[in-house]
Scaffold this motif. Structure first.
Motif, PDB file in Angstrom:
ATOM      1  N   SER A   1       0.826  -1.209   0.000  1.00 30.42           N
ATOM      2  CA  SER A   1       0.000   0.000   0.000  1.00 30.42           C
ATOM      3  C   SER A   1       0.859   1.258   0.000  1.00 30.42           C
ATOM      4  N   THR A   2       2.083   1.172   0.527  1.00 29.28           N
ATOM      5  CA  THR A   2       2.961   2.331   0.589  1.00 29.28           C
ATOM      6  C   THR A   2       3.713   2.542  -0.712  1.00 29.28           C
ATOM      7  N   THR A   3       4.301   1.473  -1.228  1.00 35.73           N
ATOM      8  CA  THR A   3       5.160   1.585  -2.407  1.00 35.73           C
ATOM      9  C   THR A   3       4.430   1.316  -3.710  1.00 35.73           C
ATOM     10  N   GLY A   4       3.236   0.715  -3.621  1.00 39.55           N
ATOM     11  CA  GLY A   4       2.575   0.261  -4.834  1.00 39.55           C
ATOM     12  C   GLY A   4       3.327  -0.940  -5.394  1.00 39.55           C
ATOM     13  N   SER A   5       3.225  -1.154  -6.672  1.00 37.96           N
ATOM     14  CA  SER A   5       3.926  -2.253  -7.326  1.00 37.96           C
ATOM     15  C   SER A   5       5.162  -1.686  -8.020  1.00 37.96           C
ATOM     16  N   THR A   6       6.335  -2.148  -7.599  1.00 36.01           N
ATOM     17  CA  THR A   6       7.579  -1.640  -8.164  1.00 36.01           C
ATOM     18  C   THR A   6       8.489  -2.791  -8.563  1.00 36.01           C
ATOM     19  N   ASN A   7       9.403  -2.489  -9.437  1.00 33.99           N
ATOM     20  CA  ASN A   7      10.445  -3.442  -9.838  1.00 33.99           C
ATOM     21  C   ASN A   7      11.736  -2.638  -9.949  1.00 33.99           C
ATOM     22  N   VAL A   8      12.465  -2.531  -8.828  1.00 30.16           N
ATOM     23  CA  VAL A   8      13.590  -1.607  -8.750  1.00 30.16           C
ATOM     24  C   VAL A   8      14.820  -2.297  -8.175  1.00 30.16           C
ATOM     25  N   ALA A   9      15.946  -1.679  -8.408  1.00 32.33           N
ATOM     26  CA  ALA A   9      17.212  -2.053  -7.778  1.00 32.33           C
ATOM     27  C   ALA A   9      17.811  -0.799  -7.184  1.00 32.33           C
ATOM     28  N   ILE A  10      18.315  -0.890  -5.965  1.00 32.16           N
ATOM     29  CA  ILE A  10      18.910   0.287  -5.340  1.00 32.16           C
ATOM     30  C   ILE A  10      20.395   0.365  -5.702  1.00 32.16           C
ATOM     31  N   THR A  11      20.876   1.584  -5.803  1.00 28.90           N
ATOM     32  CA  THR A  11      22.284   1.855  -6.057  1.00 28.90           C
ATOM     33  C   THR A  11      22.727   2.959  -5.105  1.00 28.90           C
ATOM     34  N   PRO A  12      23.830   2.749  -4.366  1.00 30.90           N
ATOM     35  CA  PRO A  12      24.721   1.589  -4.395  1.00 30.90           C
ATOM     36  C   PRO A  12      24.199   0.450  -3.538  1.00 30.90           C
ATOM     37  N   ARG A  13      24.853  -0.689  -3.647  1.00 29.43           N
ATOM     38  CA  ARG A  13      24.537  -1.828  -2.795  1.00 29.43           C
ATOM     39  C   ARG A  13      25.237  -1.667  -1.444  1.00 29.43           C
ATOM     40  N   PRO A  14      24.626  -2.147  -0.364  1.00 28.13           N
ATOM     41  CA  PRO A  14      25.321  -2.088   0.925  1.00 28.13           C
ATOM     42  C   PRO A  14      26.489  -3.061   0.973  1.00 28.13           C
ATOM     43  N   VAL A  15      27.456  -2.760   1.817  1.00 28.56           N
ATOM     44  CA  VAL A  15      28.585  -3.671   2.025  1.00 28.56           C
ATOM     45  C   VAL A  15      28.124  -4.914   2.772  1.00 28.56           C
ATOM     46  N   GLN A  16      27.341  -4.708   3.821  1.00 34.58           N
ATOM     47  CA  GLN A  16      26.877  -5.831   4.648  1.00 34.58           C
ATOM     48  C   GLN A  16      25.688  -6.515   3.990  1.00 34.58           C
ATOM     49  N   ARG A  17      25.708  -7.821   4.001  1.00 35.49           N
ATOM     50  CA  ARG A  17      24.585  -8.609   3.481  1.00 35.49           C
ATOM     51  C   ARG A  17      24.211  -9.676   4.513  1.00 35.49           C
ATOM     52  N   PRO A  18      23.283  -9.394   5.393  1.00 31.83           N
ATOM     53  CA  PRO A  18      22.437  -8.193   5.422  1.00 31.83           C
ATOM     54  C   PRO A  18      22.989  -7.122   6.372  1.00 31.83           C
ATOM     55  N   ILE A  19      22.451  -5.914   6.252  1.00 35.92           N
ATOM     56  CA  ILE A  19      22.691  -4.901   7.279  1.00 35.92           C
ATOM     57  C   ILE A  19      21.945  -5.335   8.543  1.00 35.92           C
ATOM     58  N   PRO A  20      22.615  -5.393   9.699  1.00 33.63           N
ATOM     59  CA  PRO A  20      21.903  -5.747  10.939  1.00 33.63           C
ATOM     60  C   PRO A  20      20.735  -4.799  11.187  1.00 33.63           C
ATOM     61  N   SER A  21      19.570  -5.362  11.447  1.00 37.20           N
ATOM     62  CA  SER A  21      18.355  -4.549  11.584  1.00 37.20           C
ATOM     63  C   SER A  21      17.704  -4.783  12.941  1.00 37.20           C
ATOM     64  N   TYR A  22      17.234  -3.686  13.532  1.00 40.46           N
ATOM     65  CA  TYR A  22      16.603  -3.713  14.848  1.00 40.46           C
ATOM     66  C   TYR A  22      15.225  -3.060  14.770  1.00 40.46           C
ATOM     67  N   VAL A  23      14.283  -3.609  15.532  1.00 41.52           N
ATOM     68  CA  VAL A  23      12.967  -3.004  15.689  1.00 41.52           C
ATOM     69  C   VAL A  23      12.893  -2.394  17.080  1.00 41.52           C
ATOM     70  N   ALA A  24      12.529  -1.122  17.157  1.00 38.50           N
ATOM     71  CA  ALA A  24      12.349  -0.460  18.444  1.00 38.50           C
ATOM     72  C   ALA A  24      10.989  -0.843  19.011  1.00 38.50           C
ATOM     73  N   SER A  25      10.964  -1.140  20.307  1.00 40.26           N
ATOM     74  CA  SER A  25       9.721  -1.629  20.883  1.00 40.26           C
ATOM     75  C   SER A  25       9.431  -1.017  22.240  1.00 40.26           C
ATOM     76  N   PHE A  26       8.213  -0.478  22.368  1.00 40.34           N
ATOM     77  CA  PHE A  26       7.651  -0.102  23.657  1.00 40.34           C
ATOM     78  C   PHE A  26       6.404  -0.938  23.951  1.00 40.34           C
ATOM     79  N   SER A  27       6.116  -1.940  23.107  1.00 41.20           N
ATOM     80  CA  SER A  27       4.858  -2.671  23.257  1.00 41.20           C
ATOM     81  C   SER A  27       4.984  -4.099  22.746  1.00 41.20           C
ATOM     82  N   ARG A  28       4.031  -4.917  23.143  1.00 41.91           N
ATOM     83  CA  ARG A  28       4.003  -6.314  22.709  1.00 41.91           C
ATOM     84  C   ARG A  28       3.840  -6.461  21.194  1.00 41.91           C
TER      85      ARG A  28
END
Length: 221
Positions: free
Chosen positions: A111-138
């Motif tokens: 719903s946010t991006t619609g339908s896309t077919n894209v590649a980002i440039t540049p590519r990240p060095v890390q595969r994957p980039i470590p990702s965290y979710v911030a949480s104040f709730s269950r």
């Protein structure tokens, strides 16, 4: 690095990735992270590009942290539905991490991006980039495991919402086990202020007071 909290006194920093690029240029080993990017207020494809660029500039030192936010005032100027932020956030995180992992073009639908077919440039060095979710709730802890991310919490919020960091860790581990996964890393964020003079300390007190009021007023996310 402080989160984007626009339009009121606790809005410490509007562009963490921009400032962290300067930090990256002057350092070699420290990890670079926002705490946190309020993802529903940004287009996920753009977020993927920005943080991939920082990962490249820093030679793979980015830890990406994102959350839904907790203040309706942050959403209104961007005309984003605060009531729908859980779904918007989860969709955005999936898009960001999908684009980082892709070797070429990647199809995304939402719903946010619609339908896309894209590649980002540049590519990240890390595969994957470590990702965290911030949480104040269950619900955010549930999303953290569903998305396969690590968890970041503010200790004061953990105490207010769950009783303490141990209770958050236990809930996270239980949630992971229920989904058949092993729990990831739990990281804490803290408010710190460094001043070179009494005058600088005095000038920062209004912001510190606003942050304290925000903390003591209770958090629901």
């Amino acid at each position: 690095m402080g989160r984007r909290a626009p339009f009121f006194d606790a809005g410490v920093l509007s562009c963490p990735d921009l400032l962290l690029a300067q930090v990256a240029a002057k350092t070699e080993r420290i990890r670079l992270a926002p705490a946190v990017t309020v993802l529903p207020l940004h287009h996920p494809i753009r977020v993927a590009e920005q943080w991939a660029t920082l990962d490249l500039l820093s030679n793979g030192r980015v830890d990406f942290a994102a959350g839904r936010g907790y203040d309706r005032r942050e959403y209104a100027p961007f005309h984003v539905s605060f009531d729908d932020n859980q779904a918007i956030f989860e969709e955005g995180m999936e898009v960001v991490r999908q684009l980082w992992a892709a070797r070429g073009r990647s199809r995304t639908t939402g719903s946010t991006t619609g339908s896309t077919n894209v590649a980002i440039t540049p590519r990240p060095v890390q595969r994957p980039i470590p990702s965290y979710v911030a949480s104040f709730s269950r619900p955010s802890i549930e999303a953290c495991r569903t998305l396969g991310c690590n968890l970041i919490v503010a200790p004061f919020a953990a105490a207010m919402t769950f009783g303490g960091l141990r209770q958050v860790r236990d809930l996270y581990d239980e949630t992971c086990a229920r989904h058949g996964h092993r729990g990831g890393r739990l990281m804490c964020s803290y408010f710190l202020h460094f001043a070179d003079s009494p005058e600088e300390e005095a000038a920062a007190r209004p912001v510190r007071s606003a942050i304290t009021a925000m903390r003591d007023g209770g958090l629901s996310r």
